[in-house]
Design an enzyme around this catalytic site. Structure first.
Site, PDB file in Angstrom:
ATOM      1  N   ARG A  29       0.818  -1.234   0.000  1.00  0.00           N
ATOM      2  CA  ARG A  29       0.000   0.000   0.000  1.00  0.00           C
ATOM      3  C   ARG A  29       0.845   1.274   0.000  1.00  0.00           C
ATOM      4  O   ARG A  29       0.426   2.297   0.527  1.00  0.00           O
ATOM      5  CB  ARG A  29      -0.957   0.040   1.186  1.00  0.00           C
ATOM      6  CG  ARG A  29      -2.068  -0.984   1.143  1.00  0.00           C
ATOM      7  CD  ARG A  29      -3.279  -0.426   0.403  1.00  0.00           C
ATOM      8  NE  ARG A  29      -4.342  -1.416   0.324  1.00  0.00           N
ATOM      9  CZ  ARG A  29      -5.432  -1.401   1.091  1.00  0.00           C
ATOM     10  NH1 ARG A  29      -5.592  -0.439   1.972  1.00  0.00           N
ATOM     11  NH2 ARG A  29      -6.340  -2.331   0.960  1.00  0.00           N
ATOM     12  N   ARG A  33      -3.141   6.837   0.952  1.00  0.00           N
ATOM     13  CA  ARG A  33      -3.645   8.009   1.675  1.00  0.00           C
ATOM     14  C   ARG A  33      -2.668   8.680   2.619  1.00  0.00           C
ATOM     15  O   ARG A  33      -2.912   9.793   3.050  1.00  0.00           O
ATOM     16  CB  ARG A  33      -4.917   7.622   2.437  1.00  0.00           C
ATOM     17  CG  ARG A  33      -6.103   7.456   1.517  1.00  0.00           C
ATOM     18  CD  ARG A  33      -7.295   6.870   2.247  1.00  0.00           C
ATOM     19  NE  ARG A  33      -6.976   5.528   2.698  1.00  0.00           N
ATOM     20  CZ  ARG A  33      -7.890   4.639   3.112  1.00  0.00           C
ATOM     21  NH1 ARG A  33      -9.161   4.982   3.144  1.00  0.00           N
ATOM     22  NH2 ARG A  33      -7.528   3.430   3.498  1.00  0.00           N
ATOM     23  N   ARG A  42      -6.632  12.199  -5.692  1.00  0.00           N
ATOM     24  CA  ARG A  42      -7.889  11.517  -5.422  1.00  0.00           C
ATOM     25  C   ARG A  42      -9.029  12.536  -5.327  1.00  0.00           C
ATOM     26  O   ARG A  42     -10.121  12.313  -5.847  1.00  0.00           O
ATOM     27  CB  ARG A  42      -7.752  10.733  -4.118  1.00  0.00           C
ATOM     28  CG  ARG A  42      -8.918   9.870  -3.745  1.00  0.00           C
ATOM     29  CD  ARG A  42      -8.560   9.244  -2.400  1.00  0.00           C
ATOM     30  NE  ARG A  42      -9.458   8.226  -1.941  1.00  0.00           N
ATOM     31  CZ  ARG A  42     -10.555   8.461  -1.262  1.00  0.00           C
ATOM     32  NH1 ARG A  42     -10.922   9.694  -0.998  1.00  0.00           N
ATOM     33  NH2 ARG A  42     -11.302   7.452  -0.847  1.00  0.00           N
ATOM     34  N   ASP A  79      -6.804  -2.582  -7.343  1.00  0.00           N
ATOM     35  CA  ASP A  79      -7.366  -3.251  -6.168  1.00  0.00           C
ATOM     36  C   ASP A  79      -7.660  -4.701  -6.510  1.00  0.00           C
ATOM     37  O   ASP A  79      -7.888  -5.039  -7.676  1.00  0.00           O
ATOM     38  CB  ASP A  79      -8.648  -2.549  -5.701  1.00  0.00           C
ATOM     39  CG  ASP A  79      -8.990  -2.957  -4.267  1.00  0.00           C
ATOM     40  OD1 ASP A  79      -8.368  -2.422  -3.342  1.00  0.00           O
ATOM     41  OD2 ASP A  79      -9.831  -3.849  -4.091  1.00  0.00           O
ATOM     42  N   TYR A 153     -15.292 -11.626  -0.304  1.00  0.00           N
ATOM     43  CA  TYR A 153     -15.986 -10.367  -0.628  1.00  0.00           C
ATOM     44  C   TYR A 153     -17.142 -10.622  -1.597  1.00  0.00           C
ATOM     45  O   TYR A 153     -18.209 -10.015  -1.487  1.00  0.00           O
ATOM     46  CB  TYR A 153     -15.011  -9.359  -1.239  1.00  0.00           C
ATOM     47  CG  TYR A 153     -14.005  -8.832  -0.233  1.00  0.00           C
ATOM     48  CD1 TYR A 153     -14.314  -7.743   0.574  1.00  0.00           C
ATOM     49  CD2 TYR A 153     -12.769  -9.444  -0.064  1.00  0.00           C
ATOM     50  CE1 TYR A 153     -13.406  -7.270   1.512  1.00  0.00           C
ATOM     51  CE2 TYR A 153     -11.859  -8.986   0.875  1.00  0.00           C
ATOM     52  CZ  TYR A 153     -12.177  -7.895   1.661  1.00  0.00           C
ATOM     53  OH  TYR A 153     -11.287  -7.449   2.598  1.00  0.00           O
TER      54      TYR A 153
HETATM   55  O1  CP3 Z   1      -0.034  -2.265  -2.306  1.00  0.00           O
HETATM   56  C1  CP3 Z   1      -0.441  -1.363  -3.090  1.00  0.00           C
HETATM   57  O2  CP3 Z   1      -0.186  -0.161  -2.908  1.00  0.00           O
HETATM   58  C2  CP3 Z   1      -1.164  -1.780  -4.343  1.00  0.00           C
HETATM   59  C3  CP3 Z   1      -2.539  -1.400  -4.418  1.00  0.00           C
HETATM   60  C4  CP3 Z   1      -3.515  -2.161  -3.550  1.00  0.00           C
HETATM   61  C5  CP3 Z   1      -4.671  -1.565  -3.001  1.00  0.00           C
HETATM   62  N1  CP3 Z   1      -5.388  -2.535  -2.392  1.00  0.00           N
HETATM   63  C6  CP3 Z   1      -5.023  -0.149  -3.084  1.00  0.00           C
HETATM   64  C7  CP3 Z   1      -6.099   0.371  -2.233  1.00  0.00           C
HETATM   65  C8  CP3 Z   1      -3.533  -3.503  -3.206  1.00  0.00           C
HETATM   66  C9  CP3 Z   1      -2.506  -4.588  -3.482  1.00  0.00           C
HETATM   67  C10 CP3 Z   1      -4.734  -3.731  -2.478  1.00  0.00           C
HETATM   68  C11 CP3 Z   1      -5.098  -5.064  -1.972  1.00  0.00           C
HETATM   69  C12 CP3 Z   1      -6.381  -5.237  -1.304  1.00  0.00           C
HETATM   70  N2  CP3 Z   1      -7.542  -4.569  -1.507  1.00  0.00           N
HETATM   71  C13 CP3 Z   1      -6.605  -6.266  -0.361  1.00  0.00           C
HETATM   72  C14 CP3 Z   1      -5.597  -7.301   0.062  1.00  0.00           C
HETATM   73  C15 CP3 Z   1      -4.515  -6.768   0.935  1.00  0.00           C
HETATM   74  C16 CP3 Z   1      -4.977  -6.216   2.232  1.00  0.00           C
HETATM   75  O3  CP3 Z   1      -4.771  -5.010   2.446  1.00  0.00           O
HETATM   76  O4  CP3 Z   1      -5.493  -6.990   3.048  1.00  0.00           O
HETATM   77  C17 CP3 Z   1      -7.933  -6.146   0.055  1.00  0.00           C
HETATM   78  C18 CP3 Z   1      -8.621  -7.013   1.084  1.00  0.00           C
HETATM   79  C19 CP3 Z   1      -8.537  -5.094  -0.694  1.00  0.00           C
HETATM   80  C20 CP3 Z   1      -9.943  -4.620  -0.662  1.00  0.00           C
HETATM   81  C21 CP3 Z   1     -10.036  -3.216  -0.244  1.00  0.00           C
HETATM   82  N3  CP3 Z   1      -9.617  -2.123  -0.991  1.00  0.00           N
HETATM   83  C22 CP3 Z   1     -10.557  -2.739   0.970  1.00  0.00           C
HETATM   84  C23 CP3 Z   1     -11.091  -3.616   2.087  1.00  0.00           C
HETATM   85  C24 CP3 Z   1     -10.453  -1.348   0.930  1.00  0.00           C
HETATM   86  C25 CP3 Z   1     -11.022  -0.375   1.923  1.00  0.00           C
HETATM   87  C26 CP3 Z   1     -10.227  -0.298   3.148  1.00  0.00           C
HETATM   88  C27 CP3 Z   1      -9.465   0.982   3.115  1.00  0.00           C
HETATM   89  O5  CP3 Z   1      -8.261   0.957   3.444  1.00  0.00           O
HETATM   90  O6  CP3 Z   1     -10.097   2.009   2.857  1.00  0.00           O
HETATM   91  C28 CP3 Z   1      -9.821  -0.984  -0.278  1.00  0.00           C
HETATM   92  C29 CP3 Z   1      -9.473   0.379  -0.720  1.00  0.00           C
HETATM   93  C30 CP3 Z   1      -8.070   0.629  -1.194  1.00  0.00           C
HETATM   94  N4  CP3 Z   1      -7.310  -0.220  -1.944  1.00  0.00           N
HETATM   95  C31 CP3 Z   1      -7.331   1.819  -0.974  1.00  0.00           C
HETATM   96  C32 CP3 Z   1      -6.106   1.663  -1.640  1.00  0.00           C
HETATM   97  C33 CP3 Z   1      -4.984   2.683  -1.767  1.00  0.00           C
HETATM   98  C34 CP3 Z   1      -7.825   3.044  -0.235  1.00  0.00           C
HETATM   99  C35 CP3 Z   1      -8.484   3.898  -1.258  1.00  0.00           C
HETATM  100  C36 CP3 Z   1      -8.815   5.260  -0.810  1.00  0.00           C
HETATM  101  O7  CP3 Z   1      -9.706   5.407   0.030  1.00  0.00           O
HETATM  102  O8  CP3 Z   1      -8.203   6.205  -1.338  1.00  0.00           O
END
Ligand code: CP3
Length: 344
Positions: A29, A33, A42, A79, A153
């Site tokens: 990640r 943010r 964003r 994602d 999911y």
């Molecule tokens: O690692 C990286 O930077 C690559 C991009 C990446 C994202 N999500 C960007 C993201 C990767 C590899 C993921 C994986 C992901 N996404 C997982 C598996 C890894 C983990 O963290 O457990 C899961 C379960 C998801 C599903 C997901 N996406 C959720 C549950 C959420 C909301 C939770 C949150 O943090 O808000 C997201 C959103 C998400 N994916 C964001 C990012 C940068 C936040 C987006 C934002 O609000 O700007």
């Protein structure tokens, strides 16, 4: 960039089994943010998913942490839930809550869904744009969610604390759940092949909820599908290293590594690195496993944790990373402190 192959890339070196000192580093990640430049883009583009499907924006976001910190790996900004969307579910993010998918697949029935694999095309364009701009020593990483985690999911239509709806379905109707898992495996293999063709040099499989399954269920829904992906990629795109990240599986790590055949193992922050080093094959590259909260805290606690991880993995191929994604309230100065320590 045609001449990328002429340059040494430490992260790829470690993934091929070499030990490097200092260890290459990237952070799960790492685009997101905690970076003001991410928050600005964003706000301008109006939401996370819009960014994922905008190749100019997504490439810029992928490159932001590379410019700022010079990490050894750039991970595609996207994602894991784009696969459910390509399989025909609607996906959106509820502010402050997280992802929502519709319809829910509580009985595993996918017959109402119309797959739309073509909607993933902008993501491959993102990869091409990033690779064209990437410093030659930086490795381009692709990724996908592992089938079990993605299915949790798809079944529940949202994130759940204990993955209860998917676990229930897997016991009640294993044949239906198998069809769902198989559909995710097939879509994921195609998706990763297309990422590779666009320029990705290694891939990570995120199995964030691998730790929630009873032992027999773990074999069925974590080992078998991850191995299927590894075998398909090995045959369709040989030579691309695969990092498995089965979060929360504890003592099942050696079995996971052996039976899935991944090239490297991402470990989470709950694992004792000394135990992991002793339990895993000496030549297996390991990635991890700093507690994201140690990075939030910074200072002496961070220094001690980093030193402990490096000492534990001092004799094996090691990629430094967090044990899970970087937290939103991580101070940028602490990332700088971490990098200064690693590179000193
Ligand atoms: O690692 C990286 O930077 C690559 C991009 C990446 C994202 N999500 C960007 C993201 C990767 C590899 C993921 C994986 C992901 N996404 C997982 C598996 C890894 C983990 O963290 O457990 C899961 C379960 C998801 C599903 C997901 N996406 C959720 C549950 C959420 C909301 C939770 C949150 O943090 O808000 C997201 C959103 C998400 N994916 C964001 C990012 C940068 C936040 C987006 C934002 O609000 O700007």
């Amino acid at each position: 960039m045609e001449n990328r192959h002429a340059f040494d890339r430490p992260l790829l070196g470690v993934l091929s089994g070499e030990r490097r000192d200092p260890p290459p580093v990237w952070l799960m990640r790492q685009a997101g943010r905690y970076l003001p430049e991410y928050r600005a883009l964003r706000a301008e583009k109006g939401g996370f998913l819009a960014l994922c499907y905008d190749p100019v924006a997504a490439a810029e976001i992928t490159l932001q942490p590379i410019r700022r910190f010079g990490f050894d790996g750039a991970i595609l900004f996207s994602d894991i839930l784009v696969i459910p969307q390509a399989l025909g579910q609607d996906l959106w993010f509820e502010t402050g809550e997280g992802p929502r998918l519709a319809p829910q697949l509580l009985d595993g029935d996918m017959s109402a869904l119309s797959p739309e694999p073509a909607m993933l095309a902008p993501i491959f364009e993102t990869v091409r744009r990033v690779v064209a701009e990437l410093p030659p020593h930086t490795t381009m990483l692709g990724f996908a969610g592992s089938p079990w985690t993605v299915a949790t999911y798809m079944v529940a239509g949202q994130g759940t604390k204990d993955q209860n709806p998917a676990r229930r379905l897997a016991y009640r109707d294993p044949a239906a759940f198998r069809r769902l898992i198989d559909a995710i495996v097939a879509a994921t293999v195609d998706y990763l092949c297309d990422q590779i063709d666009a320029g990705v040099e290694a891939v990570q499989l995120f199995d964030s909820w691998a730790g929630s399954l009873a032992p027999e269920e773990f074999k069925r829904w974590v080992i078998v599908p991850n191995r299927a992906i590894v075998e398909a990629l090995r045959s369709r795109r040989p030579g691309i290293p695969i990092i498995g990240f089965p979060k929360g599986i504890g003592e099942k790590l050696p079995v996971y590594a052996r039976e899935t055949g991944v090239d490297a193992l991402g470990i989470d922050e709950t694992m004792d690195p000394v135990w992991a080093d002793g339990a895993l094959p000496a030549s297996l590259p390991v990635q991890g496993n700093l507690d994201p909260l140690a990075l939030v805290a910074g200072g002496d606690g961070l220094a001690t944790a980093v030193a402990g991880i490096r000492a534990a993995f001092a004799k094996r191929p090691h990629i430094f990373n967090l044990g899970h994604g970087i937290l939103q309230d991580t101070p940028i100065s602490h990332v700088e402190q971490l990098l200064a320590m690693l590179r000193a």
